[in-house]
Scaffold this active site. Sequence first.
Site, PDB file in Angstrom:
ATOM      1  N   HIS A  46       0.819  -1.210   0.000  1.00 15.85           N
ATOM      2  CA  HIS A  46       0.000   0.000   0.000  1.00 15.85           C
ATOM      3  C   HIS A  46       0.852   1.259   0.000  1.00 15.85           C
ATOM      4  CE1 HIS A  46      -3.891  -1.911   0.291  1.00 15.85           C
ATOM      5  NE2 HIS A  46      -3.454  -2.680   1.272  1.00 15.85           N
ATOM      6  N   ARG A  75       6.961  -6.199   3.325  1.00 16.33           N
ATOM      7  CA  ARG A  75       5.714  -6.762   2.820  1.00 16.33           C
ATOM      8  C   ARG A  75       5.664  -6.512   1.321  1.00 16.33           C
ATOM      9  NH1 ARG A  75      -0.443  -5.233   4.647  1.00 16.33           N
ATOM     10  NH2 ARG A  75       0.149  -3.149   3.872  1.00 16.33           N
ATOM     11  N   ASP A  89      17.060 -12.154  -2.734  1.00 13.86           N
ATOM     12  CA  ASP A  89      18.375 -11.970  -3.343  1.00 13.86           C
ATOM     13  C   ASP A  89      19.018 -10.643  -2.935  1.00 13.86           C
ATOM     14  OD1 ASP A  89      18.326 -14.408  -4.608  1.00 13.86           O
ATOM     15  OD2 ASP A  89      17.918 -13.620  -6.617  1.00 13.86           O
ATOM     16  N   GLU A 153      -6.350 -11.855   6.924  1.00 18.26           N
ATOM     17  CA  GLU A 153      -6.999 -10.557   6.762  1.00 18.26           C
ATOM     18  C   GLU A 153      -8.492 -10.662   6.457  1.00 18.26           C
ATOM     19  OE1 GLU A 153      -4.292  -7.507   4.875  1.00 18.26           O
ATOM     20  OE2 GLU A 153      -3.488  -9.334   3.946  1.00 18.26           O
ATOM     21  N   ASP A 179      -8.561  -4.971   6.842  1.00 21.49           N
ATOM     22  CA  ASP A 179      -9.223  -5.843   5.871  1.00 21.49           C
ATOM     23  C   ASP A 179     -10.138  -6.848   6.550  1.00 21.49           C
ATOM     24  OD1 ASP A 179      -8.378  -4.979   3.254  1.00 21.49           O
ATOM     25  OD2 ASP A 179      -6.371  -5.623   3.801  1.00 21.49           O
TER      26      ASP A 179
END
Length: 258
Positions: A46, A75, A89, A153, A179
């Site tokens: 977000h 996230r 990586d 969520e 959510d």
Amino acid sequence: MSDVTLKKFLTPGNRKSGFWLSLCAPTVTEIAAGSGIDWLLLDMEHSPNDLSQIPDHLRAAGSAPGGADVEVIVRPPVADQTMTKRLLDIGVRNLMFPMIQSADDAARAVSWTRYPPQGVRGISATVRANNYARQSDYLKTYADALCVIVQVETSEAVDNIPAIAAVPGVDAIFVGPGDLAASMGHAGDPMHKAVQERIAQAVALIHDAGVPAGILGYGHDATRGYFDQGFEFVAIAGDAWLMTRHMDAMVRDLKPAG
């Protein structure tokens, strides 16, 4: 970077506070890392943080006074195999996968973080994660430092917590109150009694499964309430949230009367 990993310090009853960062500014990450906070989350879901910015955030956190002891979670914008590989990586070792609905979702996410035969992560020989091929034992030791957090969520996901938590490689579960509230018909009202009751059910199920529980709880009252419920790690504020509220409060308090 400290040898004390997020996976090691997320233990039952051990309260750890975090800041949720979405302003895409490594300077903010550096300031936050130097505050004495336990963990930071860099949000790509977000916020407009993109992949190329994440190494700069990691460097900023690590260079702050005391920042070497701060664990950084990322996230990703979506639970996705390719994005997971690329984040690993570049040296991310703590991932929070959004919108995990089932044990199958969780198992797929874990598989993206492991090399074959344990998973499906692709191998690149020279990456930031292995100090550009200088760390010769990386393929044998990388999983020791990994922490996989999955987000529940929706109300459906809460029902599936026992199965999700049982997936090998799931290290913690994080409840998304916004959510979850929306999935229950209470969008914008995570403090609604029914939502809070569902959150209480979620943390009980998470602990019954023997894994740490996390949640977003901005502000003193929400944070204390969630810690008192037994959540081990709570996002106590966000960078944009703090800036908005403190700027607004200063302007309001110092504005001439009349």
